[in-house]
Design a protein around this motif. Structure first.
Motif, short mmCIF file in Angstrom:
data_model
loop_
_atom_site.label_atom_id
_atom_site.label_comp_id
_atom_site.label_asym_id
_atom_site.label_seq_id
_atom_site.Cartn_x
_atom_site.Cartn_y
_atom_site.Cartn_z
N VAL A 26 2.60 -4.91 2.73
CA VAL A 26 1.48 -5.46 3.34
C VAL A 26 1.76 -7.01 3.52
N TYR B 172 0.84 -1.26 0.00
CA TYR B 172 -0.04 -0.14 -0.12
C TYR B 172 0.80 1.05 -0.03
N PRO C 172 -2.90 -12.13 14.00
CA PRO C 172 -3.35 -10.91 14.82
C PRO C 172 -3.88 -9.96 13.80
N SER C 173 -4.40 -8.80 14.43
CA SER C 173 -4.99 -7.73 13.65
C SER C 173 -4.01 -6.89 12.75
N GLY C 174 -4.29 -6.73 11.57
CA GLY C 174 -3.28 -6.01 10.86
C GLY C 174 -2.43 -6.84 10.17
N SER C 175 -2.44 -7.97 10.10
CA SER C 175 -1.47 -9.04 9.89
C SER C 175 -1.40 -9.20 8.30
N GLY C 176 -2.87 -8.85 7.38
CA GLY C 176 -2.91 -8.88 6.15
C GLY C 176 -3.74 -10.04 5.74
N LYS C 177 -4.49 -10.38 6.57
CA LYS C 177 -5.35 -11.47 6.35
C LYS C 177 -6.53 -11.20 5.48
N SER C 178 -7.14 -10.20 5.55
CA SER C 178 -8.07 -9.50 4.79
C SER C 178 -7.55 -9.26 3.40
N THR C 179 -6.19 -8.67 3.38
CA THR C 179 -5.75 -8.00 1.99
C THR C 179 -5.45 -9.24 1.34
N PHE D 192 4.03 1.01 2.18
CA PHE D 192 3.99 0.02 3.18
C PHE D 192 3.76 -1.37 2.63
N GLU E 136 -14.01 -12.71 8.25
CA GLU E 136 -14.62 -12.53 9.54
C GLU E 136 -15.95 -12.55 9.37
N1 LIG Z 1 -6.29 0.89 1.58
C1 LIG Z 1 -5.49 0.52 2.63
N2 LIG Z 1 -4.12 1.61 2.42
C2 LIG Z 1 -3.05 1.57 3.14
N3 LIG Z 1 -3.03 0.51 4.20
C3 LIG Z 1 -3.92 -0.35 4.47
C4 LIG Z 1 -5.15 -0.39 3.53
N4 LIG Z 1 -5.93 -1.42 3.97
C5 LIG Z 1 -5.34 -2.02 4.83
N5 LIG Z 1 -3.93 -1.47 4.91
C6 LIG Z 1 -3.10 -1.92 6.11
O1 LIG Z 1 -2.58 -3.09 5.53
C7 LIG Z 1 -2.48 -3.89 6.83
C8 LIG Z 1 -3.31 -5.08 6.67
O2 LIG Z 1 -4.50 -4.99 6.61
P1 LIG Z 1 -5.49 -5.96 6.56
O3 LIG Z 1 -6.79 -5.46 6.72
O4 LIG Z 1 -5.26 -7.04 5.64
O5 LIG Z 1 -5.43 -6.71 8.19
P2 LIG Z 1 -6.20 -8.06 8.50
O6 LIG Z 1 -5.24 -8.98 8.96
O7 LIG Z 1 -7.42 -8.16 7.91
O8 LIG Z 1 -6.70 -7.33 10.28
P3 LIG Z 1 -8.01 -7.53 11.14
O9 LIG Z 1 -7.95 -8.63 11.80
O10 LIG Z 1 -7.89 -6.24 11.82
O11 LIG Z 1 -9.24 -7.42 9.99
C9 LIG Z 1 -2.71 -3.06 7.98
O12 LIG Z 1 -1.75 -2.56 8.54
C10 LIG Z 1 -3.72 -1.76 7.53
O13 LIG Z 1 -3.53 -0.89 8.15
#
Ligand SMILES: Nc1ncnc2c1ncn2[C@@H]1O[C@H](COP(=O)(O)OP(=O)(O)OP(=O)(O)O)[C@@H](O)[C@H]1O
Ligand SMILES: Nc1ncnc2c1ncn2[C@@H]1O[C@H](COP(=O)(O)OP(=O)(O)OP(=O)(O)O)[C@@H](O)[C@H]1O
Ligand SMILES: [Mg+2]
Ligand SMILES: [Mg+2]
Lengths: 316, 425, 249, 435, 249
Positions: free
Chosen positions: C23, C18, C42-49, C21, C169
């Motif tokens: 990811v 991103y 953990p939260s923010g680890s990039g699962k959703s991405t 950054f 989730e």
């Molecule tokens: N559109 C975006 N632009 C910049 N950074 C992003 C964007 N979307 C997510 N991020 C960052 O990318 C990282 C991974 O995000 P992601 O949503 O994949 O985490 P996650 O594992 O799904 O977390 P959660 O359990 O909180 O949903 C996070 O640090 C988030 O801040």
């Protein structure tokens, strides 16, 4: 009556034009100047003894009569045409005619028109809220011609549209046309057509029924006229007052008789009125006459003694 | 329980008027009513006294009198022999024309700008922001004045189209020429376009007090029939789609069904265009759209579009991001997503503020006189008022008309709003 | 539960940024047809991405993602193809509030798959029956409870007859009583052999249905294993820490 | 079932730099200007539009003349400098007449008074907008209207003092009466007493005091007001006077009492349904019919009254929005604590509703401020049309069109844009909700 | 725990309608001074409505409610009197977000009871100490956690020195960890002998402090009994069903 109100207030409230070059408009310092404004000053000088004790209320074509009717202004001196309807139906009194005018047309020279009768099918710029609209309709109807009106809100807008060519001809009082033409950068390219299609006696007006006040305004104006007739100017007035033998001048200037008292004023009223900005002729020349950029000729507004219509009744 | 006993009736005490919740609101309302009536009668009484003092009457008789002035844009027939009432009607129609065209333009432009402002394109986004901020933060009167000035200052006068003999001799071309095959002339007074005319006209249809142009009527009837046929074709297509999943192409059928009958009607009536011709002063013939109308309408549309753009932008942003993601995840393309998912939802947010923008635009048409357009304010509230001196009657009538227009607009839009409201639990 | 040898999703050396950054770092992953994978971390680890990259809601910048034989590139046709084969269920349901439940379910089949309306409605009712809310078909999403809405979201995805389902989730926005009804639906789906990728912290669900649990941290796949091993015998420190937190809770 | 190798990463990877396409100017251009065919077309169209505007306006702006005594002189200078046929802006007019655009005909040697009043306005507004400032400053805010009136119009210092004293009378009577007869009667009595004071007592008392202790400054008539001074005076007076009215109307519109609600709705919808210009004409043409005979006052005052009514209807709608945004529980909690209606409104509801409404109030003010240009239609000297008309009536500047409009327009833009930005900032600041 | 013989609240044959919907039917209830009553029942059964009638947040249409000797009629004076004797705590706290905690607590004493500010602040601090958050006195509600906010709400009511406290599901908007701190506060209040009416589903609380549990369904009081009996030996079918649901849950 209004006279008492004015005296009590110590100030004359005069309805004037918002901005008509030469007749009434504030200058860079915000001081109102012009042909109509001078009459306001004369009245103030006559009544209050001080030509500067005037509050000018700018009025538009639409608000002027209401301002007078509601008492917002004491007198309206704003190139308003004396017409039956205004005098009778709207309940005003026109106390005199300070400018005899008539509606005319101005066209550009290259249009090749030399008479208003040739204007069939033309686009005409015209100010709203005036008698000119009706005159125009009547004129074209009488001559079996058609036209397209462009109704503008004020004089400067009318001029702008005319200059831009949005209309072929601009119609308003001939004095206004002359004034406009005089200030155009290419004055020679514009001509004022010979036809005058209406009578437009412009004069100060007051509310119906307040005759004493009407008399004050009326005779102040006549005093200015008579002064011109007798050769009294703001410069020589003291001298004249001292030296004259003419009984009418003496009555006019308050040396004899009690004309002032009859009006509810003191005896020097007319002297002050004349001294304020001069006699009628002086006012004319200073504001709109041939020495000014507006360059209006006296024409109908010359004294009756010089072939004009301006005629003051005798002071006796 | 067999019966419910009521609390015993209390005897009425004066203090209950203030301290008893049941009576208290009545007491307050009665006092308010009395005050209101007093105020009203004070106003009416003053008015009567003032009218008497000025020796005026209060009557609308003047509306039946001859107007005596001319108006440059008349949607229905009018001459200076018509009555003041008719002049007022002309004004109302001009107001409505400007309002309707202005609202339509403003909506189209506003949606366009609002969407562009959200675009990823940096340059376009900035330009649109500048547009919105500049238009929103400057008085509408200035835009109207500027539009009028620009239109009349930058276009040629009709005389520029003239070819004089001298010019012919010298082989010079005129300074300006008509566009689109000599059919449209743009002058500093307006736009002259060809007007539709018929040879074998059907004359006029007199229906009691209403007199209608039969040609127009015939045109409308045929058009309605054609649209109905087109509707049938489209609903057939929809049925086919529902049955087979594939939508048959209908655009050529639609065109045929709409265009052909009109062509036939035109041929039968002897339809032809009346082209504008340059006469002594102006272009005559054809149809003229006056610059006063264009300036007012376009200025209002541009000004209002800036506000509508903001409303549209807010509306689209109010639709959750998840909505478009869900649509994408289902395989919908961005265009479809916009049409099927985003816009229907954004509309609900957009409509209420849009109503007030429409109202504002309609009310702002009252500035028409600044560019010499004769709307209701210019006729009834301007020339008529001045010529007759009936301020009270003219102003009250004018306010009533504006109020009616506003109420109609807002109630129609509110009805629409209710129809599309989201269902909640 | 059957897992075929065919590959449903193949991710090779995938990286995503991103802005600047980083990811997702060097993700490698293979999902067999019929496999059910739970992703946690953990939260923010990039699962959703990660999961959103699989149906191109996010663009990856390096590496390869091949879904059901189609590589995800900028080619619109490929993206359309993949999206119509991959269903996705979001945390916040994302139902279309202006359409009825039935319309929500038939919209995509009608416009994307060009299925006749009648047929689309029958399919929709079939899946709504499957998630046990056929009687709500003519209500609007706003009139349903959260659990019901999420079940509609699942039915909506199923209506496109996807080969792969992604869940991000799906239960985390729900009240406890509603979680169960959604998980039940997902379990019955799993039993029918659907290929599933599910981001969730419901460890009970993972133990019950997953073939494999993937643990992510800081954009990397740190550990993956079959559930029993994963929970009882986590290898890396990071995983141990994470599990101690969410299981102890 | 296939065997899975349990795979554990032994060490964490360091983050890599994004690929070239992800940063730098190239990326920026690609993403922001040319990210697709449509976007590229839009970019080109945008550039063309920009070029068109600049190519038309720039030469004219570059050929500006600042020193000249008349339009003719300007034209001459332009022709001399840039050749025959060149066009250029004649800002000399602005230089000669700017003071009229700002102050109208206000006497030049008294310009310090409106300027001071304007500066003090910020001091008066400060405690309202910045809650951090000491509450005592609110007293200055309360006194400010009288001070502004006195500074602008001048005259005896006793007139504004006595006008303010009316509020004192109201408060005293309210205290005395409400202690014995309750709040409602107390409030009505206070109101009646204050009105009586203003109508009957304040005039003579002022005259008497002025006779005894003559204190005052030179008075300026309202017909000398014009330009932005006029716009600002009308705008500020109308907004601040309409605020209490708007609050009452908004409460009335939400009231359970049918009659009160109907009257409020009727008033609001009437005002919002007619153009402002008809209300201005009412001020100039009709008020004389509605007020008692012989009661004619200043046109500016009449315009302010009508503009206040106009603003009140809009403010009422803004505040209604703020009230609607308050959760029901706030009212219930107030009730449950035993606060009565007015206490609950004053202590619980209004502070919150007004805070929510500040952006709406600011944008009403911006709208109103822009609309003050319409007073030109009743003959007042607004900065856009009124003053321009006067300037154009001067022989020297006859025929000048663009410059006055651009000058007034630019000033309007600066003021309105500044205010809208400020309110956005305020909105963001208030949104944080103390956290 | 002492229960005096004096009557605090007496409700006789009370009926209430919303429009034509009959919410409360023939309610009869007597609350002794010092008694602590828990009201439970399924959602929509009229519990909130009943409790809100007691301090006239809702108007009843038939029957009689006498609170502390004052009958609730349309007379404003009576209503004011009752409200200043009865404190109420809401599910969503309803603190005033624009006032500090201390101002929240002193507002009503100052304006309604006309207590001098100084004294009001002392009282407020006393009660804030009692609910264990004196250190938060100068913060704003938005800066506190839910449990802290609810305790402030209790303190705010107590500052009016009410004789009766009404609670409408005071813990249902709270996270589990915060529930306890609020319940503790309420228990300590109960121990001081305050007359309390509490709508809650916290059966542990009911068992610990209630003198009586009232079960409502469809606007009627179906059953009332002392807690032990009520839980162990419910009489009506309806009650049994309800208890099985919430206790099993
Ligand atoms: N559109 C975006 N632009 C910049 N950074 C992003 C964007 N979307 C997510 N991020 C960052 O990318 C990282 C991974 O995000 P992601 O949503 O994949 O985490 P996650 O594992 O799904 O977390 P959660 O359990 O909180 O949903 C996070 O640090 C988030 O801040
Ligand atoms: N203002 C109202 N107008 C109409 N009906 C209402 C209103 N308030 C509540 N009701 C209805 O009255 C019934 C009783 O509501 P009440 O809030 O007292 O239930 P409750 O027992 O407190 O339920 P919960 O446990 O969900 O809070 C419900 O059916 C509700 O829908
Ligand atoms: Mg996530
Ligand atoms: Mg409840």
């Amino acid at each position: 009556g209004t006279l008492d109100d004015v005296k009590a207030r110590g100030e004359l409230i005069c309805g004037v034009n918002v901005g008509l070059t030469g007749f009434g408009a504030p200058d860079a310092n915000g001081a109102y100047q012009g042909f109509d404004v001078a009459l306001c000053k004369a009245v103030a000088a006559a009544v209050l003894g001080d030509a500067s004790k005037v509050k000018y209320v700018p009025t538009t074509g639409e608000t002027r009569f209401t301002a007078l009717a509601s008492g917002e202004v004491d007198v309206l001196i704003r190139n308003s045409t004396w017409s039956f309807q205004r005098d009778v139906d709207l309940k005003f009194d026109f106390v005199g005619v300070n400018y005899y005018d008539g509606q005319g047309f101005m066209v550009k020279k290259d249009l090749g028109v030399s008479s208003a009768k040739e204007l069939d099918g033309a686009t005409v710029c015209i100010q709203t809220g005036t008698t000119t609209e009706l005159n125009l309709a009547d004129f074209f109807k009488a001559n079996n011609m058609t036209y397209k009106p462009v109704t503008v809100a004020d004089d400067s807008e009318g001029q702008r549209q005319y200059l831009a060519g949005s209309c072929d001809t601009y119609t308003t009082d001939a004095s206004g046309l002359a004034a406009s033409r005089a200030t155009m950068p290419d004055a020679d390219n514009h001509i004022i057509l010979p036809e005058i299609i209406s009578k437009e006696p412009l004069g100060p007006l007051v509310r119906h029924g307040d005759n004493q006040w009407g008399d004050v305004v009326r005779w102040t104006f006549f005093a200015l006229l008579s002064a011109e007739e007798f050769g009294i100017t703001s410069a020589n007035i003291e001298e004249m007052a001292a030296s004259t033998q003419n009984p009418e001048i003496k009555r006019l200037l308050g040396m004899e008789g009690d004309l002032g008292a009859m009006l509810g004023l003191d005896k020097d009223w007319s002297k002050r009125a004349i001294a304020a900005s001069g006699n009628y002729g002086e006012i004319f020349e200073a504001n709109i006459g041939s020495a000014t950029p507006i360059k209006l000729a006296r024409g109908l507004n010359a004294l009756w003694t010089q072939g004009g219509l301006q005629y003051a009744p005798p002071f006796r | 329980m067999a019966f419910v006993q009521d609390t015993p009736k209390e005897s009425f005490r004066l203090s209950m008027l203030i301290y008893d919740t049941r009576y208290r609101s009545i007491t307050i309302q009665v006092i308010v009513l009395i005050l209101f009536l007093l105020f009203l009668s004070w106003l009416v009484n003053n008015t009567i006294q003032n009218l008497a003092a000025k020796d005026r009457t209060f009557d609308f008789g003047f509306l039946g009198a001859r107007a005596g002035y001319d108006i440059n844009q008349t949607l229905i027939s009018y001459t200076n022999d018509s009555t003041h009432a008719r002049a007022a009607l002309i004004g109302v129609l001009n107001t409505l024309l400007s309002a309707v065209v202005g609202c339509t333009l403003a909506t189209i432009l506003g949606v366009f700008i609002g969407v562009l402002r959200l675009s990823k394109n940096w340059l376009v986004g900035r330009l649109m922001t500048v547009y919105v901020e500049v238009f929103r933060n400057v008085p509408v009167l200035l835009w109207i004045l500027l539009a009028g000035t620009i239109l009349s200052e930058t276009t040629p006068a009709p005389s520029a189209y003239r070819v004089t003999e001298a010019m012919q001799a010298a082989g010079e071309a005129p300074k300006a020429s008509m566009i689109f095959d000599d059919s449209i002339a743009l002058t500093n007074r307006g736009i002259n376009m060809p007007a539709p005319m018929v040879d074998n006209g059907l004359g006029r249809l007199e229906l009691g007090p209403i007199s209608m142009n039969a040609n127009v009527l015939a045109f409308l009837i045929v058009l309605a029939a054609a649209l109905w046929a087109n509707h049938l074709i489209r609903s057939h297509a929809k049925r086919v789609q529902e049955e087979t999943g594939i939508r048959p192409t209908t655009w050529w059928k639609s065109i045929a069904v709409i265009v052909l009958p009109l062509l036939v009607l035109g041929w039968w009536l002897g339809f032809h265009l009346d082209y504008p011709r340059l006469t002594k002063f102006n272009f005559t013939g054809g149809m003229e759209v006056l610059h006063s109308f264009t300036a007012l309408t376009v200025a209002l549309a541009l000004y209002t579009a800036a506000f509508i753009a903001e409303i549209v932008r807010a509306g689209i942003m109010a639709v959750a991001r998840g909505q478009s993601e869900a649509a994408f995840a289902l395989g919908l393309r961005p265009g479809r997503t916009m049409n099927l998912i985003i816009l229907p939802q954004a509309l609900r947010v957009i409509i209420p503020p849009l109503i007030s923008q429409y109202l504002n635009l309609t009310k702002n048409t009252s500035l028409a006189i600044a560019v010499s357009y004769m709307d209701l304010r210019g006729t009834l509230g301007g020339i008529t008022l001045n010529q007759t001196g009936k301020e009270l009657e003219c102003m009250l009538l004018m306010m009533a008309i504006y109020l009616t227009i506003s109420l109609i607009i807002s109630s129609v839009m509110n009805m629409f709003n209710r129809a599309v409201k989201l269902k909640e639990r | 539960m059957m897992v075929s040898d065919e590959v449903a999703i193949q991710i090779t050396n995938m990286n995503k940024w991103y802005g600047s950054f980083h990811v997702l770092r060097d993700v490698n992953m293979t999902v067999q047809k019929g496999e059910r994978i739970v992703i946690c971390g953990p939260s923010g680890s990039g699962k959703s991405t990660l999961i959103r990259c699989i149906n191109r809601l996010e663009e990856h910048q390096q590496g390869q993602i091949i879904v059901d034989g189609t590589e995800l590139t900028n080619d619109l046709k490929n993206i359309d193809k993949v999206r119509s084969e991959v269903g996705m269920v979001f945390q916040h349901f994302n139902l279309f509030p202006h359409l009825t439940i039935l319309e929500n379910c038939t919209l995509a089949p009608i416009w994307v798959r060009k299925v006749p309306k009648k047929e689309a409605e029958e399919t929709a009712m079939h899946f709504l029956r499957k998630v046990k809310i056929p009687e709500q078909a003519h209500k609007y999403p706003g009139q349903l409870s959260g659990g019901q809405q999420q079940r509609v979201a699942i039915a909506r995805s199923l209506c496109m007859k996807p080969r792969i389902m992604l869940f991000d989730e799906p239960t985390s926005a729900l009240d406890p009583e509603m979680i169960k009804e959604v998980l039940d639906t997902m379990i019955s789906l799993a039993e029918e052999g659907m290929t599933m990728l599910c981001v969730t912290h419901e460890m009970g669900f993972a133990q019950a249905v997953a073939n494999r649990v993937i643990f992510m941290d800081q954009g990397q796949i740190v550990e993956q294993n079959e559930p029993r091993e994963f929970f009882n015998n986590p290898q890396s420190e990071r995983t141990k820490l994470f599990l101690s937190q969410i299981l102890g809770h | 079932m296939q065997e899975h190798i349990s795979y554990v990463r032994s060490q964490m990877l360091p983050p890599l730099d994004p690929p070239a396409g992800e940063k730098g100017a190239v990326k920026w251009l690609r993403e922001n200007l040319f990210s697709g065919p449509l976007n590229s077309v839009l970019t080109i169209l945008g550039l063309l539009a920009l070029y068109w505007v600049l190519s038309n306006a720039l030469p004219w702006l570059l050929h500006s003349v600042w020193n000249a005594n008349s339009l003719g002189e300007c034209r001459q200078i332009i022709a001399e400098r840039w050749g025959e046929g060149a066009t250029g802006a004649c800002w000399a007019m602005v230089k000669a007449r700017w003071h009229q655009y700002i102050f109208g005909f206000y006497p030049q040697y008294l310009y310090w008074r409106p300027t001071l009043a304007f500066c003090l306005l910020f001091v008066a507004l400060a405690p309202v907008l910045y809650t951090a400032l000491p509450r005592k400053m609110l007293w200055f805010t309360a006194l400010y209207p009288a001070l502004m009136f006195w500074l602008l119009w001048g005259g005896s210092v006793w007139a504004p003092v006595m006008a303010m004293a009316g509020f004192g009378v109201m408060a005293v009577v309210f205290k005395l009466v409400s202690a014995r007869f309750g709040v409602i009667i107390g409030a009505s009595a206070g109101f009646v007493a204050a009105v009586l004071w203003w109508l009957l007592a304040s005039g003579p008392v002022t005259a008497a005091l002025q006779g005894a202790i003559p204190l005052g400054i030179e008075s300026v008539d309202s017909d000398q007001f014009g330009g932005f001074l006029l716009s600002i005076v009308i705008g500020i007076t109308a907004i601040s006077a309409s605020l209490p009215m708007g609050i009452l109307l908004a409460l009335g519109r939400r009231s359970d009492m049918l009659l009160v609600r109907t009257l409020s709705v009727g008033f609001i919808e009437f005002i919002r349904g007619v153009p402002l210009i008809t209300l201005l004409f009412t001020a100039s043409l009709l008020l004389q019919y509605f007020l008692p005979p012989g009661n004619d006052f200043d046109i500016i005052l009449r315009v302010i009254i009508l503009v206040t009514l106009f603003a009140a209807a809009y403010i009422a709608e803004v505040i209604r929005g703020g009230l609607a945004a308050l959760p029901r529980g706030q009212y219930e909690a107030g009730d449950a604590l035993g606060l009565d209606y007015w206490q609950a409104q004053r202590l619980i509801v209004m502070p919150q509703a007004l805070k929510i409404s500040i952006p709406g109030i600011v944008s009403s003010f911006i709208g109103l401020f822009k609309d003050t240009t319409l007073v030109a239609f009743v003959g007042l000297n607004d900065p856009l049309k009124g003053i321009t008309q006067i300037v154009r009536a001067d022989i020297n500047w006859k025929g000048i069109y663009w410059e006055p409009y651009l000058f007034a327009g630019a000033l309007f833009f600066l003021i309105c844009f500044g205010m809208s930005r400020y309110s956005m900032w305020l909105e963001r600041k208030l949104k944080t909700d103390h956290r």
